[in-house]
Design an enzyme around this catalytic site. Sequence first.
Site, mmCIF file in Angstrom:
data_model
loop_
_atom_site.group_PDB
_atom_site.id
_atom_site.type_symbol
_atom_site.label_atom_id
_atom_site.label_comp_id
_atom_site.label_asym_id
_atom_site.label_seq_id
_atom_site.Cartn_x
_atom_site.Cartn_y
_atom_site.Cartn_z
ATOM 1 N N ARG A 46 0.167 -6.397 -4.249
ATOM 2 C CA ARG A 46 1.021 -5.717 -3.169
ATOM 3 C C ARG A 46 0.657 -6.519 -1.906
ATOM 4 O O ARG A 46 1.756 -6.767 -1.090
ATOM 5 C CB ARG A 46 0.455 -4.544 -3.183
ATOM 6 C CG ARG A 46 1.167 -3.500 -1.828
ATOM 7 C CD ARG A 46 0.512 -2.295 -1.918
ATOM 8 N NE ARG A 46 0.793 -1.774 -0.450
ATOM 9 C CZ ARG A 46 1.892 -1.335 -0.171
ATOM 10 N NH1 ARG A 46 3.121 -1.189 -0.976
ATOM 11 N NH2 ARG A 46 2.164 -0.845 0.930
ATOM 12 N N ARG A 81 3.583 3.079 -3.431
ATOM 13 C CA ARG A 81 3.037 1.940 -2.473
ATOM 14 C C ARG A 81 4.541 1.667 -1.751
ATOM 15 O O ARG A 81 4.897 0.343 -1.992
ATOM 16 C CB ARG A 81 2.591 0.913 -3.250
ATOM 17 C CG ARG A 81 1.376 1.136 -4.195
ATOM 18 C CD ARG A 81 0.187 1.683 -3.500
ATOM 19 N NE ARG A 81 -0.420 0.934 -2.448
ATOM 20 C CZ ARG A 81 -1.312 0.032 -2.857
ATOM 21 N NH1 ARG A 81 -1.787 -0.219 -4.025
ATOM 22 N NH2 ARG A 81 -1.924 -0.806 -1.868
ATOM 23 N N ASN A 103 -10.172 -7.108 1.760
ATOM 24 C CA ASN A 103 -9.029 -6.483 2.746
ATOM 25 C C ASN A 103 -8.860 -6.927 4.128
ATOM 26 O O ASN A 103 -8.092 -6.566 4.796
ATOM 27 C CB ASN A 103 -8.964 -4.940 2.654
ATOM 28 C CG ASN A 103 -8.888 -4.316 1.243
ATOM 29 O OD1 ASN A 103 -8.266 -5.166 0.295
ATOM 30 N ND2 ASN A 103 -9.142 -3.223 1.026
ATOM 31 N N CYS A 116 2.193 0.620 -8.183
ATOM 32 C CA CYS A 116 1.072 0.278 -8.948
ATOM 33 C C CYS A 116 0.380 1.335 -9.402
ATOM 34 O O CYS A 116 0.823 2.779 -9.433
ATOM 35 C CB CYS A 116 0.093 -0.547 -8.231
ATOM 36 S SG CYS A 116 -0.910 0.569 -7.116
#
Length: 420
Positions: A93, A122, A23, A117
């Site tokens: 995403r 989201r 991330n 998702c």
Amino acid sequence: MDRFVIRGGNPLKGKIRVSGAKNAVLPLFAAALLADGPCRLTNVPRLRDVHTMIRVIETLGAKVEWIEPGEVQIDGSGVTNLEAPYDLVKTMRASFIVLGPLVARHGYARVALPGGCAIGVRQVDLHLKGLQAMGATIEMGEGYVAAHAKQLHGGLIYLDFPSVGATENLMLAASLTPGVTIIENAAMEPEIGDLARFLTSMGARVKGAGSKVIEVSGVERLAAANHRVIPDRIEAGTFMIAAAITGGHVTVEQAPCDMLESLTAKLLETGASIYLGEDSVEVTGPKTIRAVNLTTQPHPGFPTDLQAPFMAYLALARGTSLVTETIFENRFMHVAELRRMGADIQVQSARGALLNGVSHLSGAPVMASDLRAGAALVVAALAAQGETDISRIYHVDRGYEMLDAKLRGAGADIERIKEA
Ligand code: EPZ
């Protein structure tokens, strides 16, 4: 589709090394689109999501090259295509994060809406509201967002929710936008700080990253720079939980201890012993796991990405635990599969689950529904009696580099079954 076959009961022992953070590296790839030359990233994990992000930016026209394992060169100066296609964005995403840099640098971008998702709708409304505050015109149609701006300008943005992705998208756009942009109620996750460090090394002027208010003074151009990706705190936390549930003793190396306070506190509450080193953390699992209540929060609260693995751990706690998920509206997909292994978990609402600890879990055929749900099943299987067969491991491969090899190195009986 690969499967894991795990025979539980081995206490994990020895050392496990953490890779670079998924991330963190994904927004760093997007940041490289702003530079006027090739950037080099090191400590890049080999993950499915990294390969997807590489395909996205290559589709835009960026040149991407693996220099050696863990090191990638990205040259975004030759970007000509300003459209990120649905077939790629729907699989990940995080691809949506190219919107900000493309609009700031090229004045236009058309990116597929990521869609939902397994864990939730989201939305991206906060990303778009922020870009509009910077002067972008937003058009929606055919499942795509088109953003135009002759020239973006600085803006004052308040995020209704401290969205990680929105904070990153807007930091990226603001770095190459004349004027001052202030993002209030910004996300404080460590990956935001890593992105700010990379942008700063490119010549951006970013203040306050890691706090609730981020101020970006845009510059004319951003130069190529090199950057080492921070370690993955969620991978590290998953290994800490695996050590605890198996009653093992593991040293997690390259662990970002300063980013793991909330998990460390919770593990201590359950009776685990923890020793924090310079860049490693030693975890000794408790003889008896004490039940605790858990609520996920934006950083520095307990991370939502560790909720599922921690719930697997609490399934074996002595007593009753209440788990509250405040970030995503559908992040209990792992519960049904844990129940198949004998866990006593009642989902009381979209945000709350009640666990009555059981004396043991039993191996069973189960299926991963998303990345962290898959991680939870691995954690449960390591402690379960008998054999667990986990299908759809491609979910796990999105965010854990060589997970089976790393766990095997710490004594786990885990096998990857490759299927055509
Ligand atoms: C990032 O996702 C992470 N992904 C997620 O990790 C993580 O769970 C999440 O942050 C929260 O920490 C990456 O960094 C690639 P958000 P992101 O925007 O940016 C709502 C994993 O397992 N929201 O902070 O998508 C949203 O619906 C993944 O590694 C809006 O309402 O998370 C959600 O409920 C999963 N409008 C909440 O905010 C928006 O415009 C958190 O989303 C944006 C978000």
